[in-house]
Design a protein around this motif. Structure first.
Motif, PDB file in Angstrom:
ATOM      1  N   PHE A  55      -6.083  -0.867 -14.928  1.00 50.97           N
ATOM      2  CA  PHE A  55      -5.527  -1.392 -16.179  1.00 50.97           C
ATOM      3  C   PHE A  55      -6.594  -2.133 -16.962  1.00 50.97           C
ATOM      4  O   PHE A  55      -6.605  -2.145 -18.181  1.00 50.97           O
ATOM      5  CB  PHE A  55      -4.374  -2.352 -15.911  1.00 50.97           C
ATOM      6  CG  PHE A  55      -3.123  -1.692 -15.411  1.00 50.97           C
ATOM      7  CD1 PHE A  55      -3.147  -0.375 -15.000  1.00 50.97           C
ATOM      8  CD2 PHE A  55      -1.936  -2.380 -15.380  1.00 50.97           C
ATOM      9  CE1 PHE A  55      -2.001   0.243 -14.540  1.00 50.97           C
ATOM     10  CE2 PHE A  55      -0.776  -1.772 -14.931  1.00 50.97           C
ATOM     11  CZ  PHE A  55      -0.809  -0.474 -14.503  1.00 50.97           C
ATOM     12  N   ILE A  61      -6.506   5.295 -15.533  1.00 51.86           N
ATOM     13  CA  ILE A  61      -5.250   4.797 -14.991  1.00 51.86           C
ATOM     14  C   ILE A  61      -4.436   5.939 -14.415  1.00 51.86           C
ATOM     15  O   ILE A  61      -3.933   5.880 -13.304  1.00 51.86           O
ATOM     16  CB  ILE A  61      -4.411   4.124 -16.109  1.00 51.86           C
ATOM     17  CG1 ILE A  61      -5.124   2.910 -16.656  1.00 51.86           C
ATOM     18  CG2 ILE A  61      -3.036   3.760 -15.603  1.00 51.86           C
ATOM     19  CD1 ILE A  61      -4.302   2.149 -17.685  1.00 51.86           C
ATOM     20  N   GLY A 105       7.479  10.444 -13.922  1.00 52.44           N
ATOM     21  CA  GLY A 105       6.083  10.646 -13.531  1.00 52.44           C
ATOM     22  C   GLY A 105       5.795  12.084 -13.139  1.00 52.44           C
ATOM     23  O   GLY A 105       4.726  12.617 -13.419  1.00 52.44           O
ATOM     24  N   ARG A 160       3.573  15.241 -14.936  1.00 49.17           N
ATOM     25  CA  ARG A 160       2.496  15.876 -14.188  1.00 49.17           C
ATOM     26  C   ARG A 160       2.728  17.379 -14.077  1.00 49.17           C
ATOM     27  O   ARG A 160       2.006  18.073 -13.368  1.00 49.17           O
ATOM     28  CB  ARG A 160       2.366  15.232 -12.811  1.00 49.17           C
ATOM     29  CG  ARG A 160       1.595  13.925 -12.879  1.00 49.17           C
ATOM     30  CD  ARG A 160       1.559  13.216 -11.535  1.00 49.17           C
ATOM     31  NE  ARG A 160       0.608  12.097 -11.554  1.00 49.17           N
ATOM     32  CZ  ARG A 160       0.823  10.926 -12.131  1.00 49.17           C
ATOM     33  NH1 ARG A 160       1.950  10.721 -12.760  1.00 49.17           N
ATOM     34  NH2 ARG A 160      -0.083   9.982 -12.105  1.00 49.17           N
ATOM     35  N   VAL A 188       1.521   0.505 -17.590  1.00 52.80           N
ATOM     36  CA  VAL A 188       2.352   1.008 -16.507  1.00 52.80           C
ATOM     37  C   VAL A 188       2.861   2.406 -16.829  1.00 52.80           C
ATOM     38  O   VAL A 188       2.910   3.275 -15.964  1.00 52.80           O
ATOM     39  CB  VAL A 188       3.524   0.040 -16.243  1.00 52.80           C
ATOM     40  CG1 VAL A 188       4.544   0.688 -15.349  1.00 52.80           C
ATOM     41  CG2 VAL A 188       3.012  -1.221 -15.599  1.00 52.80           C
ATOM     42  N   GLN A 189       3.207   2.628 -18.079  1.00 52.20           N
ATOM     43  CA  GLN A 189       3.692   3.960 -18.436  1.00 52.20           C
ATOM     44  C   GLN A 189       2.573   4.998 -18.350  1.00 52.20           C
ATOM     45  O   GLN A 189       2.827   6.149 -18.064  1.00 52.20           O
ATOM     46  CB  GLN A 189       4.330   3.961 -19.836  1.00 52.20           C
ATOM     47  CG  GLN A 189       5.535   3.042 -19.962  1.00 52.20           C
ATOM     48  CD  GLN A 189       6.701   3.438 -19.066  1.00 52.20           C
ATOM     49  OE1 GLN A 189       6.526   3.797 -17.898  1.00 52.20           O
ATOM     50  NE2 GLN A 189       7.904   3.347 -19.589  1.00 52.20           N
ATOM     51  N   GLN A 190       1.360   4.556 -18.607  1.00 48.55           N
ATOM     52  CA  GLN A 190       0.238   5.483 -18.470  1.00 48.55           C
ATOM     53  C   GLN A 190       0.119   5.989 -17.045  1.00 48.55           C
ATOM     54  O   GLN A 190      -0.269   7.125 -16.809  1.00 48.55           O
ATOM     55  CB  GLN A 190      -1.067   4.799 -18.859  1.00 48.55           C
ATOM     56  CG  GLN A 190      -1.376   4.897 -20.340  1.00 48.55           C
ATOM     57  CD  GLN A 190      -2.674   4.189 -20.637  1.00 48.55           C
ATOM     58  OE1 GLN A 190      -3.699   4.486 -20.051  1.00 48.55           O
ATOM     59  NE2 GLN A 190      -2.626   3.240 -21.546  1.00 48.55           N
ATOM     60  N   ARG A 250       2.339   6.790 -15.234  1.00 48.32           N
ATOM     61  CA  ARG A 250       3.302   7.870 -15.036  1.00 48.32           C
ATOM     62  C   ARG A 250       3.032   9.026 -15.979  1.00 48.32           C
ATOM     63  O   ARG A 250       3.858   9.905 -16.131  1.00 48.32           O
ATOM     64  CB  ARG A 250       4.706   7.332 -15.228  1.00 48.32           C
ATOM     65  CG  ARG A 250       4.955   6.205 -14.236  1.00 48.32           C
ATOM     66  CD  ARG A 250       6.027   5.300 -14.721  1.00 48.32           C
ATOM     67  NE  ARG A 250       7.329   5.866 -14.422  1.00 48.32           N
ATOM     68  CZ  ARG A 250       8.461   5.323 -14.826  1.00 48.32           C
ATOM     69  NH1 ARG A 250       8.445   4.243 -15.558  1.00 48.32           N
ATOM     70  NH2 ARG A 250       9.596   5.866 -14.509  1.00 48.32           N
TER      71      ARG A 250
END
Lengths: 571, 275
Positions: free
Chosen positions: A352, A372, A402, A406, B180-182, B184
């Motif tokens: 981050f 990230i 997520g 992907r 945080v969304q990145q 995912r």
């Protein structure tokens, strides 16, 4: 004769939005100048009680009252929130969200401004109050610059500034503080009580930490009813705490496990006042030797390695020369002072933030330059506040997010999501909207949404914050299960019990440096580390020393594994 | 870490030292002149004065580059729109037509139109530094006190100052949520297609809105518990008394206003006509 200041007479409160009353038939009188501690698990009605006392209920949160609540003799229904707030000063739990002023002086002044106090009078009063809460040198500081403990003192000051306030109401004052700061906060509250003789009412579920100071009385709520109302030593000698699942002080728990009779006259309130009879000392020793066992110790390959990490923010060195390695399948806690850099460290590991120098290896592969997104496949990060993570309406969609991004096939997504929901105990809710879940369940959804990516390592920021002992146990047993299934887990915590019970190893940060990397028991029994990192030595160690057990650390280990087995049998 | 979009910046400068109320009044006068006049000479003087004052305030260009870009984008849009909808506005105003380039129909380009749009642009450039300076150099609480002093309800004053105060907090939340969304796979960077990026913004807005609602509940409870809104009036801890320098500044801007108005209107027309 003592003067009653708060009287609940057959008091029942029901929110308009609910079908059943949250508080049922409360009969409690609190007297002028008393120090009262209110305990209760989540959903016991503690917060509602606070709202009723400070007037937010029924004036902001609407509801029906039966019976009556008298504050200084007047029925709250006939008052308004402004009148009540001049008698009852509330220090809210959220230490960040409750500030209105930009700097310390201005925030403390807020209620005086609203009472039209002229500026010069205001400045004088604030100077006095600031001295009381030890902030006289910080009046011009911006709230953001303060530590957690200082922030709390600003809120206390903001309430104290109105001299007419006779009742001080503290809503979980220990929730966001590290153990040493928490202790200090309790002492400050005690001193304010001594100097002003105001009535103190405190809601808190960290009983052992709250009992750092003496309370006149403890009231225990469960399911909206008062189940205990009496002196602390009476409570500690009873079975009430066990029934409502509030954690007893550990030194008493261990005495109970060993079969000692607990009597109110044993000085139960504090470890240092505790007197243990000879036969009881014997029992304790027997209990310890009877069933000694060693914890598992496996050495495997390192999964995560951090080498010489440095991080600067503006000109300040926030983290300095941090190096450690985490083995596959470990459960490790990251502890330390408020603002020591714990969250920053986690964010750096997840990519981050970008560190200034150093390297991070995952299973031997250098991931220092990965994005990230790339790192997230291997390292998951769960924020403290689930509301910061949840972006979908339905549980299934949230957990699937997520994977969808992907590019997995629909069939594979469904399989993996269902599998994850089963592991997380959320399978029966799979078609529910997230808004219907409790706080703890939401937190599980966020963990599920990370877990579904099958990361090798999960980092959690304060996994048990805001949860009572029962939910805390559920959450941690769940994490332990994940851990047993092979997921390496790191978590940040302020909770010394949590760190002792669940982690084999602790990484201790203080002022941006790593000052210890050893077993939780070793950390919490080492006074130097405890001092430097604002931690607190466990009372289990003290009791072992007191009765002359030769290896107090092993005694602590023993208690932990024993206690866990007992709690595993909870319904 | 976060870009400061628009908020108070602590510096030591003569502009920061002025009381909030002075800055508010000067700002009102300043923008009134800029709104009323189309006189290029007045606008140019104001522009130079703006830049000098900006220099004095020790606010760096990079501090405001983000907001400035947004404003400039709007300015460009505004200019295009004026030309599209009214290409002959300048000709009408100045009463002559010097064609530079002959286009289709009404869409030719005249010196008059160009001059008119330059004036519009100048007006922007006169107001922007003043507005930014006012916001950047006035402590939000003092701002609230100042608004209250000129007769605006203190509730509005506090609301404005709280809003300004929360900008950095909300930025911080936004950043955390975005990160945080990145993880995912929700990407806001240029690697993603624009349509996808817009959709992804929503994934960040939802948690942001909910956490902001939580914030609002906490703060409004905190305010209510400390007697906010009890009386019609309130006092201000951070209100500053007017100093000599404030009075001088106020007099100067008033004189400035009168002179500007005289120059603008003495020929009965708001426009300066070089043609």
């Amino acid at each position: 004769m003592r003067q009653p200041i708060i009287e609940f007479n057959h008091f029942t409160f029901k929110y308009y939005s609910q079908t059943d009353p949250t508080l049922k038939n409360i009969d409690v009188t609190i007297y002028q100048g008393e120090k009262v501690l209110i305990l209760g698990p989540s959903g016991s009605g503690k917060s509602t009680l606070v709202h009723c006392l400070n007037g937010l209920a029924p004036f902001s949160y609407k509801g029906d009252i039966e019976g009556e609540l008298l504050i200084k003799g007047s029925d709250t229904r006939n008052l308004d929130i402004f009148t009540i707030s001049r008698m009852v000063g509330t220090v809210l739990q959220d230490t960040d969200g409750q500030f209105i002023g930009m700097n310390v002086g201005e925030d403390i002044a807020f209620s005086l401004e609203n009472e039209k106090v002229p500026q010069h009078v205001m400045k004088e009063t604030i100077q006095q109050v600031a001295e009381l809460v030890e902030l006289e040198h910080h009046l011009d500081h911006s709230i953001h610059e303060l530590s957690g403990g200082q922030k709390q003192r600003v809120s206390v000051g903001g309430v104290m500034v109105d001299e007419e306030v006779e009742i001080l109401l503290f809503d979980e004052p220990l929730a966001n503080l590290d153990p040493a700061t928490g202790q200090y906060a309790m002492e400050l509250i005690d001193r304010i009580h001594e100097e002003t003789n105001k009535t103190i009412i405190m809601i808190e579920h960290r009983l052992e930490d709250a009992l750092h100071i003496d309370f006149d009385r403890v009231i225990v709520l469960d399911e909206g009813e008062v189940v205990f109302n009496g002196a602390p030593n009476q409570l500690l000698a009873s079975h009430v705490l066990n029934q409502v699942h509030i954690r007893e002080p550990l030194y008493l728990k261990v005495l109970k496990y060993s079969g000692c009779m607990i009597k109110p006259d044993m000085g139960l309130e504090h470890m240092h006042t505790l007197s243990i009879a000879d036969d009881c000392q014997m029992k304790l020793k027997q209990w310890y030797t009877k069933s000694k066992e060693r914890g598992r110790e496996e050495v495997s390959a390192p999964v995560l390695e951090v080498n010489n990490l440095n991080f600067r923010y503006h000109q300040d060195l926030v983290l300095q020369n941090i190096s450690f390695s985490i083995q596959q399948g470990e459960m490790v806690s990251i502890v330390g002072k408020n603002g020591a850099g714990k969250s920053t460290l986690s964010k750096l590991i997840c990519g981050f933030e970008t560190m200034n120098s150093g390297q991070i290896f995952l299973e031997g592969e250098d991931i220092t330059n990965q994005t990230i997104f790339e790192r997230a496949t291997h390292i998951g990060f769960v924020l403290q506040n689930p509301n910061h993570m949840i972006s979908k309406h339905m549980i299934y969609d949230e957990v699937a997010l997520g994977l969808v991004n992907r590019g997995y096939s629909e069939k594979e997504i469904e399989e993996r999501v269902w599998q994850t929901l089963r592991v997380c105990g959320l399978y029966q809710f799979r078609n529910w909207p997230i808004s219907a879940l409790s706080y703890g369940q939401k937190k599980r959804v966020t963990i599920a949404s990370i877990l579904v990516l099958e990361p090798n390592v999960i980092i959690l920021d304060e996994p048990t914050a805001g949860q009572d002992f029962r939910h805390y146990t559920e959450m941690m047993e769940f994490l332990r299960q994940l851990n047993d299934n092979g997921t390496t887990i790191l978590f940040i915590t302020h909770d010394m019990h949590l760190m002792l019970e669940y982690t084999s190893r602790s990484i201790v940060l203080a002022d941006g440096r790593l000052i210890a990397d050893e077993s939780a028991v070793d950390v919490l029994t080492n006074d130097e580390i405890v001092d430097k990192a604002n931690l607190k030595r466990t009372s289990l160690f003290d009791i072992a020393v007191k009765v002359g057990i030769s290896d107090p650390k092993q005694f602590v280990h023993h208690f932990i594994s024993y206690d866990r087995k007992v709690r595993a049998r909870w319904p | 870490m976060a870009v400061n979009i628009l908020g108070y910046m602590e510096r030591t400068s003569p502009i920061h030292k002025l009381s909030g109320i002075t800055k508010l009044i000067v700002f009102i006068i300043w923008s009134s002149i800029a709104m009323l006049t189309y006189d290029t000479r007045v606008l140019l003087v104001l522009l130079i004065a703006s830049l000098v004052i900006f220099q004095l305030s020790k606010i760096q260009l990079k501090d405001i580059s983000f907001v400035l870009m947004i404003i400039l984008a709007f300015l460009a849009l505004n200019n295009v729109a004026i030309y599209v909808f009214s290409p002959q506005e300048g000709v009408q105003i100045y009463g002559s037509s010097h064609v530079i380039w002959d286009g289709a129909g009404r869409y030719n380009l005249t010196w008059e139109q160009l001059f008119y749009q330059i004036n519009i642009t100048l007006k922007y450039f006169v107001v922007i530094p003043a507005a930014l300076l006012f916001i950047l150099t006035t402590h939000p609480s003092e701002l609230a006190a100042s608004l209250n002093k000129v007769g605006i309800s203190y509730k509005i004053g506090i609301a404005v100052s709280l809003a300004l105060r929360y900008i950095p907090d909300i930025q911080r939340d936004f950043r955390t949520i975005a990160q945080v969304q990145q993880t995912r796979g929700i990407d806001l960077s240029k690697n993603e297609k624009l349509t996808k990026r817009l959709k992804n913004v929503i994934s960040i807005m939802v948690p942001l809105i909910f956490s902001s609602l939580d914030r609002i509940e906490v703060i409004s409870n905190a305010m209510e518990l400390r007697s906010f809104g009890k009386h019609k009036k309130r006092t201000w801890y951070s209100a500053r008394p007017l100093l000599k320098v404030d009075t001088i500044t106020l007099i100067i801007s008033l004189v400035f206003f009168i002179v500007a108005m005289v120059i603008t209107f003495h020929d009965g027309d708001r426009f300066y006509n070089p043609f």
